[in-house]
Motif scaffolding. Structure first.
Motif, PDB file in Angstrom:
ATOM      1  N   TYR A 177      39.267  18.606   3.415  1.00 31.48           N
ATOM      2  CA  TYR A 177      38.967  17.721   2.289  1.00 31.48           C
ATOM      3  C   TYR A 177      40.060  17.735   1.230  1.00 31.48           C
ATOM      4  O   TYR A 177      40.472  16.699   0.735  1.00 31.48           O
ATOM      5  CB  TYR A 177      37.649  18.114   1.625  1.00 31.48           C
ATOM      6  CG  TYR A 177      36.438  17.575   2.342  1.00 31.48           C
ATOM      7  CD1 TYR A 177      36.206  16.215   2.417  1.00 31.48           C
ATOM      8  CD2 TYR A 177      35.537  18.431   2.945  1.00 31.48           C
ATOM      9  CE1 TYR A 177      35.096  15.717   3.070  1.00 31.48           C
ATOM     10  CE2 TYR A 177      34.426  17.937   3.594  1.00 31.48           C
ATOM     11  CZ  TYR A 177      34.209  16.585   3.651  1.00 31.48           C
ATOM     12  OH  TYR A 177      33.110  16.103   4.295  1.00 31.48           O
ATOM     13  N   TYR A 178      40.498  18.904   0.862  1.00 28.55           N
ATOM     14  CA  TYR A 178      41.318  19.011  -0.327  1.00 28.55           C
ATOM     15  C   TYR A 178      42.685  18.370  -0.196  1.00 28.55           C
ATOM     16  O   TYR A 178      43.284  17.970  -1.186  1.00 28.55           O
ATOM     17  CB  TYR A 178      41.451  20.491  -0.716  1.00 28.55           C
ATOM     18  CG  TYR A 178      40.142  21.081  -1.122  1.00 28.55           C
ATOM     19  CD1 TYR A 178      39.412  21.860  -0.235  1.00 28.55           C
ATOM     20  CD2 TYR A 178      39.608  20.814  -2.367  1.00 28.55           C
ATOM     21  CE1 TYR A 178      38.187  22.388  -0.594  1.00 28.55           C
ATOM     22  CE2 TYR A 178      38.383  21.344  -2.727  1.00 28.55           C
ATOM     23  CZ  TYR A 178      37.679  22.122  -1.856  1.00 28.55           C
ATOM     24  OH  TYR A 178      36.462  22.632  -2.217  1.00 28.55           O
ATOM     25  N   GLU A 223      35.344  21.780   4.416  1.00 31.38           N
ATOM     26  CA  GLU A 223      36.210  21.935   3.264  1.00 31.38           C
ATOM     27  C   GLU A 223      37.673  22.048   3.641  1.00 31.38           C
ATOM     28  O   GLU A 223      38.535  21.646   2.881  1.00 31.38           O
ATOM     29  CB  GLU A 223      35.805  23.184   2.469  1.00 31.38           C
ATOM     30  CG  GLU A 223      34.487  23.039   1.741  1.00 31.38           C
ATOM     31  CD  GLU A 223      34.138  24.310   1.022  1.00 31.38           C
ATOM     32  OE1 GLU A 223      34.993  24.826   0.287  1.00 31.38           O
ATOM     33  OE2 GLU A 223      33.011  24.798   1.202  1.00 31.38           O
ATOM     34  N   MET A 227      30.716  17.403  -3.968  1.00 30.61           N
ATOM     35  CA  MET A 227      30.431  17.488  -2.539  1.00 30.61           C
ATOM     36  C   MET A 227      29.840  18.841  -2.165  1.00 30.61           C
ATOM     37  O   MET A 227      28.836  18.929  -1.447  1.00 30.61           O
ATOM     38  CB  MET A 227      31.709  17.226  -1.733  1.00 30.61           C
ATOM     39  CG  MET A 227      31.529  17.248  -0.211  1.00 30.61           C
ATOM     40  SD  MET A 227      31.617  18.904   0.541  1.00 30.61           S
ATOM     41  CE  MET A 227      33.349  19.275   0.329  1.00 30.61           C
ATOM     42  N   PRO A 257      35.489  17.210  -4.735  1.00 25.56           N
ATOM     43  CA  PRO A 257      35.012  18.337  -3.936  1.00 25.56           C
ATOM     44  C   PRO A 257      33.914  19.154  -4.594  1.00 25.56           C
ATOM     45  O   PRO A 257      33.053  19.700  -3.909  1.00 25.56           O
ATOM     46  CB  PRO A 257      36.278  19.181  -3.718  1.00 25.56           C
ATOM     47  CG  PRO A 257      37.202  18.773  -4.809  1.00 25.56           C
ATOM     48  CD  PRO A 257      36.925  17.329  -5.075  1.00 25.56           C
ATOM     49  N   ASP A 310      32.871  13.456  -1.266  1.00 22.37           N
ATOM     50  CA  ASP A 310      34.116  14.121  -1.643  1.00 22.37           C
ATOM     51  C   ASP A 310      35.165  13.109  -2.083  1.00 22.37           C
ATOM     52  O   ASP A 310      35.861  13.304  -3.079  1.00 22.37           O
ATOM     53  CB  ASP A 310      34.634  14.946  -0.468  1.00 22.37           C
ATOM     54  CG  ASP A 310      35.965  15.609  -0.774  1.00 22.37           C
ATOM     55  OD1 ASP A 310      35.970  16.646  -1.454  1.00 22.37           O
ATOM     56  OD2 ASP A 310      36.999  15.060  -0.356  1.00 22.37           O
TER      57      ASP A 310
END
Length: 332
Positions: free
Chosen positions: A208-209, A205, A190, A187, A182
């Motif tokens: 991650y962002y 998730e 990923m 993403p 990621d």
């Protein structure tokens, strides 16, 4: 298609390193490369996986495997992974040569990571003093006894501290691998990698962002020294004279070189580090938003809310409602 600089991920085969994790991570990054080639305009795989091994405890690690041995594309070592071990975790951390080599790579901007008992050789570098790391729950007490200056937190599967990432359980190499995918490839790659491997990504998730991944491979030693200091102190201090003193640079020189190396001003960088820490507290702690603001360095809660909302896109309270792991977390 364009030929771009490859990103190298090194797996450290210290004595007793679990081969299943080493091979599994090698395969995971191979899958990520395949997915990346279907999304990105690369002529060659963007990730290059290498294995590093010592021939004896007193020798420096050297490459013993390269996933692209015939590639002519340049590669830059971005991350090193210390995999799990099924052997005595204390025994594998006794080599001072490995510790010195890891410290030198960290100084060059390489992100150091560990899985499970790989936390022991990582902690032996001394780079985690005063910082948090995770490991397998069965090793928590031993790790804390061996390294009392480290903050051992086994409640989290992964602790991503920017320049150092630690993962907990024996099989958490999948989580670490996806975290690096990621960070390095984005993403979309990923998620596709996780789906191909039938690894469920939703729980990963969430964070991650919006996680801040600092740029560490710019080769400016003075700026890198300051980045490591800010990471270790959680950017509690943002005054330019103090930052310049830590970097050993004049203030105007620091501002220019820091912007060039990291792509942002010192103020923005510190804000993102603070907000990243606040996200962690809002997810895993029950303290009020006011307390979180104070803990990450803001005496003015209103200013904290404004900075947090600008960077994350959600207010601190909305972020907690959406991502908190504690049903009892306050939302004030």
């Amino acid at each position: 298609m364009q030929t771009t600089q490859a990103v190298e991920i090194g797996l450290v085969l210290y004595p007793g390193a679990q081969q299943a994790a080493v091979l599994g991570l090698t395969d995971l990054f191979a899958v990520a490369n395949r997915e990346a080639l279907s999304h990105l305009p690369h002529a060659e795989p963007p990730l290059r996986v290498t294995h590093w091994q010592q021939s004896s405890p007193d020798t420096l690690p050297r490459r013993v495997f390269d996933s692209a041995p015939d590639s002519t594309a340049p590669a830059i070592l971005s991350a090193l992974i210390l995999p799990p071990t099924l052997d005595d975790p204390v025994g594998v951390a006794k080599t001072g040569t490995l510790s010195a080599w890891l410290r030198a790579r960290h100084t060059e901007g390489v992100t150091l990571t560990s899985v499970c008992a790989g936390a022991f050789p990582l902690a032996a570098t001394g780079l985690l003093a005063g910082r948090k790391m995770t490991t397998h729950w069965a090793y928590a007490t031993l790790l804390q006894e061996r390294h009392p200056d480290v903050i051992v937190d086994i409640d989290q599967l992964i602790i991503d501290d920017g320049d150092i990432i630690t993962a907990g359980g024996l099989m958490a190499w999948t989580d670490l691998g996806l975290r690096l995918v990621d960070r390095l490839l984005g993403p979309t790659v990923m998620i596709e990698t996780a789906r191909t491997l039938l690894v469920d990504p939703p729980g990963r998730e969430q964070r991650y962002y919006s996680l801040f991944s600092p740029r560490l491979t710019h080769a400016d030693a003075a700026v890198l020294k300051l980045q490591h200091w800010l990471q270790a102190t959680q950017a509690k201090e943002m005054a330019l004279p103090i930052l310049a003193a830590q970097a050993g640079l004049q203030e105007r020189t620091l501002l220019r070189r820091f912007q060039k190396a990291t792509g942002m001003t010192t103020t923005e960088y510190c804000q993102r580090l603070r907000v990243g820490r606040a996200q962690e507290l809002l997810q895993f702690d029950t303290a009020s938003v006011e307390r979180v603001a104070w803990d990450v360095g803001y005496s003015d809660t209103g200013a904290f809310r404004k900075v947090f909302t600008r960077i994350v896109g959600l207010s601190p309270s909305d972020y907690r409602r959406r991502f908190s792991s504690s049903p009892r977390a306050g939302v004030s």
